[in-house]
Design an enzyme around this catalytic site. Structure first.
Site, short mmCIF file in Angstrom:
data_model
loop_
_atom_site.label_atom_id
_atom_site.label_comp_id
_atom_site.label_asym_id
_atom_site.label_seq_id
_atom_site.Cartn_x
_atom_site.Cartn_y
_atom_site.Cartn_z
N SER A 65 0.83 -1.22 0.00
CA SER A 65 0.00 0.00 0.00
C SER A 65 0.86 1.26 0.00
O SER A 65 2.03 1.25 0.37
CB SER A 65 -0.91 0.01 1.22
OG SER A 65 -1.69 -1.16 1.27
N1 SAH Z 1 -0.89 -4.63 4.24
C1 SAH Z 1 -0.21 -4.66 2.97
C2 SAH Z 1 -1.16 -4.42 1.84
C3 SAH Z 1 -1.35 -5.64 1.02
S1 SAH Z 1 -2.53 -5.47 -0.30
C4 SAH Z 1 0.94 -3.67 3.01
O1 SAH Z 1 1.61 -3.60 4.01
O2 SAH Z 1 1.22 -2.99 2.04
C5 SAH Z 1 -3.95 -6.22 0.42
C6 SAH Z 1 -3.85 -7.68 0.75
O3 SAH Z 1 -5.15 -8.08 1.19
C7 SAH Z 1 -3.49 -8.61 -0.41
O4 SAH Z 1 -2.33 -9.32 -0.10
C8 SAH Z 1 -4.71 -9.54 -0.50
O5 SAH Z 1 -4.39 -10.87 -0.84
C9 SAH Z 1 -5.28 -9.45 0.89
N2 SAH Z 1 -6.69 -9.85 1.03
C10 SAH Z 1 -7.75 -9.60 0.22
N3 SAH Z 1 -8.87 -10.15 0.71
C11 SAH Z 1 -8.51 -10.79 1.88
C12 SAH Z 1 -9.22 -11.55 2.86
N4 SAH Z 1 -10.52 -11.83 2.74
N5 SAH Z 1 -8.53 -12.04 3.92
C13 SAH Z 1 -7.20 -11.80 4.07
N6 SAH Z 1 -6.48 -11.10 3.17
C14 SAH Z 1 -7.11 -10.59 2.10
#
Ligand code: SAH
Length: 218
Positions: A65
């Site tokens: 993000s």
């Molecule tokens: N927190 C991360 C952002 C990752 S992007 C950072 O530090 O930058 C968002 C993430 O949410 C993705 O890896 C995606 O696989 C996950 N995601 C989407 N739906 C989800 C769910 N129902 N349960 C757990 N993870 C989920």
């Protein structure tokens, strides 16, 4: 020659300055952004861009993000003069935000639904030996009832609404922050505060853009 840690120290400070310039005021959150080496959560090929204020690919069609948005959401989770207690993060991704949260909260639980990303986050986080962080492979839409209630819940992926299980698992007085899709193109950051067992107060904040919240595990 400078070590990677030294080489990136100035970059971390500069990133915190960009996040501040983007409107984040909360001092401890800015300190945490200035502390966590974001490049360590990304592929070597993207290290040169790691301290830009932008979302970048981490594989599996997901992204790390945007730092100013990560910081804004963490700032919103903080009630005035409160420290974060037990926090649940949905969407570990590469683990960057989980590492930032671990510096601000007593305990952090972070769920990821894509197995290779969960494994990668574990790998990337290992050298930091963070004691107050638990990574869980599972569907975050269901929350983590065995560790509930949470003082704060943060979603790193956008659903059409906020999952009921997460609202149930929020402590009274706790805050949840999530991107919520209005339609295919637009999303809003929403903050929900639980006022009592049945009353929730919802505040709509900025326009944002996140990857979708998806159900089930892969
Ligand atoms: N927190 C991360 C952002 C990752 S992007 C950072 O530090 O930058 C968002 C993430 O949410 C993705 O890896 C995606 O696989 C996950 N995601 C989407 N739906 C989800 C769910 N129902 N349960 C757990 N993870 C989920």
């Amino acid at each position: 020659m400078k070590s990677a840690a030294e080489r990136f120290a100035g970059h971390r400070q500069a990133l915190a300055a960009k996040v501040h310039a983007a409107g984040v005021k909360h001092g401890k959150t800015l300190e945490a952004i200035a502390t966590v080496p974001r490049h360590a959560f990304m592929d070597a090929g993207l290290h040169a861009q790691a301290y830009e204020d932008s979302a970048l690919p981490i594989g599996h069609q997901q992204t790390i993000s945007k730092p100013s948005v990560v910081a804004r959401m963490i700032e919103i989770l903080h009630k005035p003069k409160h420290q974060l207690g037990k926090v649940l993060e949905i969407g570990t991704g590469c683990g960057y935000q989980a590492a930032v949260l671990s510096l601000l909260a007593q305990e952090v639980y972070s769920i990821e639904r894509i197995r290779p990303l969960h494994d990668m986050a574990r790998e990337k986080l290992r050298p930091f030996r963070i004691k107050n962080l638990r990574l869980i492979y599972g569907d975050g839409i269901l929350g983590l009832p065995q560790a509930a209630p949470f003082d704060a819940i943060i979603l790193a992926a956008a659903g059409l609404g906020i999952p009921d299980a997460l609202l149930d698992q929020l402590a009274i007085g706790g805050r949840l922050v999530a991107p919520v899709a209005k339609n295919e193109k637009e999303q809003q950051l929403v903050m929900v505060e639980r006022m009592s067992s049945h009353r929730y107060q919802r505040t709509v904040l900025d326009e944002v853009f996140f990857v979708p919240l998806q159900s089930g595990v892969v």
